[in-house]
Motif scaffolding. Structure first.
Motif: not given
Length: 506
Positions: A304-307, A331-336, A458-468
């Motif tokens: 998926i990432r390659g295609y 980006s999601e394939s990289v995170r996965m 923890g509190d997901s609302s504090r996550f910053r940046g991409t990917g969490g």
């Protein structure tokens, strides 16, 4: 990785203090000794009372005999012969065959004489106060008309207590005869002392014997306790556990109380053993499933990432929405892919696969990790404290790199910009110690118990940046460190959080 929301004050736990309860052995020994002491006391009191009563009856008979002999003395004197001097207490004491210590008082209507004989037979006169007391007792006895019943008189001093009897001669002379009570009290006191000494020796002997007997009787219970203690010290929370400890068959006889306890404990251990085997089998299935699924997902995710990357770079003119969608897919394939790799690593560590054992330069490794963290989190302040000499640890370099990268990423993601993160390396004995500290808000008390568990967030609302956060960062830290036979701990409070990693030196 686990976020660190604002710290909360931990609840105040009330502590209860008190005297430690007595053991069963002590209660049994104290009960036996206490009952023996009570029985000995009752027997002693009753024995002394019976002996005293018996000796007092015998003394009363002796007093009556002395009075009869004195009566014979008075009756032998000629009646109405005024040429003879009046009888005195000395005559009574010296005349008849009276035993030593006999007391006599004679009142002929006008004159009172009184005295007693000592151990040598000499007559000793009484003091005026003692004579007055005897006269008073004599008058009371005459007024009551009782001259046949002995009664007690305590003259005090060297004379002491006497058992006396008042009589009236045919000539009208009043007299009083008495014998000392010291012999009775002495014999009773001697008996009480003998009983006390024998009882004390018996109580001490019984205490030792009872302690030995109770200790011998409770040995089966001690063996049952030892079995339960060994089982309680086993790591039952993870891994394959074999409960081979059982109470010996000799201690499981249902006809005894301890045997019933031992039998019940063995049945409980059998149930626990079956439950642990079932749990382990289930965990093995889940672990194998995670490993297989992670392994199988790596190829399609890479495709998926390659295609997506190939399509985005094909040079063809694509709509902006399509370009954005392809970027998100990539980006999601990289995170996965990262999540799958983490799950596969944890599954392999759970299976007990050994990591590489090579000397790893922790000094250089931490320089690289901190440099990467500084590049990814330029809004934080990073500080590295290293010793002058390189520190080598025995382990797997890539996995240790992942450990410290996860710790720094955890500090970067879950603290505010401007937070200072300190990384220090030192040596304690035969171990290398790495600490990662920050001055962020701290970890709440209710999250510390599950901090290193998988998918703990923890509190997901504090996550910053991409990917969490995947919630696997600290779980991988703990799993890798334990696989290196090390230890990871955390100490957190508002304004200070410190992770401490201990690894064996190469």
């Amino acid at each position: 990785m686990v976020g660190r929301p604002a710290a909360v004050n931990p609840p105040i736990i009330a502590t209860r203090t008190g005297r430690a309860p007595w053991t069963l052995r002590r209660r049994l020994v104290v009960a036996v000794v206490g009952l023996l002491a009570l029985v000995s006391l009752v027997i002693g009191v009753v024995s002394v009372a019976i002996l005293s009563a018996s000796l007092m009856d015998g003394l009363d008979q002796q007093v009556k005999g002395a009075a009869e002999r004195s009566t014979v003395f008075f009756d032998r004197r000629p009646s109405g012969d005024f040429t003879l001097p009046a009888a005195t207490a000395n005559d009574v004491l010296n005349g008849p065959s009276q035993p030593p210590g006999t007391l006599a008082l004679v009142y002929d209507g006008s004159t009172v004489t009184a005295g007693y004989t000592d151990d040598t037979g000499a007559v000793v006169a009484l003091s005026s106060e003692q004579v007055t007391q005897l006269v008073t007792e004599l008058d009371t006895a005459v007024q009551n008309g009782g001259t046949a019943v002995p009664f007690s008189v305590n003259l005090g001093g060297d004379v002491g207590e006497y058992r006396v009897l008042a009589e009236t001669a045919r000539s009208g002379t009043l007299y009083l005869i008495g014998l000392p009570v010291a012999s009775v009290t002495g014999t009773a006191t001697q008996l009480a002392l003998i009983i006390a000494v024998v009882s004390l020796v018996g109580i001490v002997l019984v205490a030792f014997l009872a302690t030995a007997i109770v200790r011998l009787a409770l040995r089966p219970l001690q063996r049952v306790t030892a079995t339960a203690t060994r089982v309680s010290e086993l790591p039952l929370d993870r891994g394959e556990v074999l409960l081979v400890d059982r109470v010996p068959a000799a201690d499981t006889d249902p006809r005894t109380e301890v045997g019933r306890v031992g039998s019940a404990l063995n049945r409980m251990l059998d149930h626990v053993d079956v439950a642990l085997e079932t749990r382990q089998a289930s965990e093995n299935k889940v672990r194998q499933f995670v490993a297989d699924a992670s392994h199988e997902l790596r190829t399609p995710l890479a495709s998926i990432r390659g295609y997506s990357e190939l399509t985005r770079r094909s040079g063809q003119e694509l709509p902006p929405d399509a370009i954005h969608a392809l970027g998100r897919i990539e980006s999601e394939s990289v995170r996965m892919t990262g999540l799958v790799e983490d799950l596969l690593l944890l599954a392999r560590l759970d299976e007990g696969r050994e990591l590489e054992r090579e000397p790893v330069d922790l000094t250089r490794l931490l320089v690289d990790v901190v440099s990467d963290a500084h590049a990814a989190g330029g809004d934080h302040t990073w500080d590295l404290d290293l010793p002058e000499e390189p520190v080598l640890a025995a382990g797997d370099g890539p996995r240790l790199h992942q450990v410290f990268a996860n710790l720094l990423a955890n500090a970067r993601v879950h603290t505010d910009p401007g937070t200072r993160v300190d990384v220090a390396l030192g040596v304690e004995g035969e171990h290398a110690v790495v600490t990662v500290s920050d001055d962020g808000p701290g970890i709440p008390e209710n999250l510390r118990a599950t901090l290193f568990e998988r998918f703990a967030r923890g509190d997901s609302s504090r996550f910053r940046g991409t990917g969490g956060s995947t919630g696997l960062g600290l779980a991988i830290v703990q799993a890798v460190v334990l696989a290196h036979h090390g230890e990871v701990t955390v100490d957190s409070r508002p304004g200070r959080t410190s992770f401490r990693v201990v690894l064996p030196l190469a």
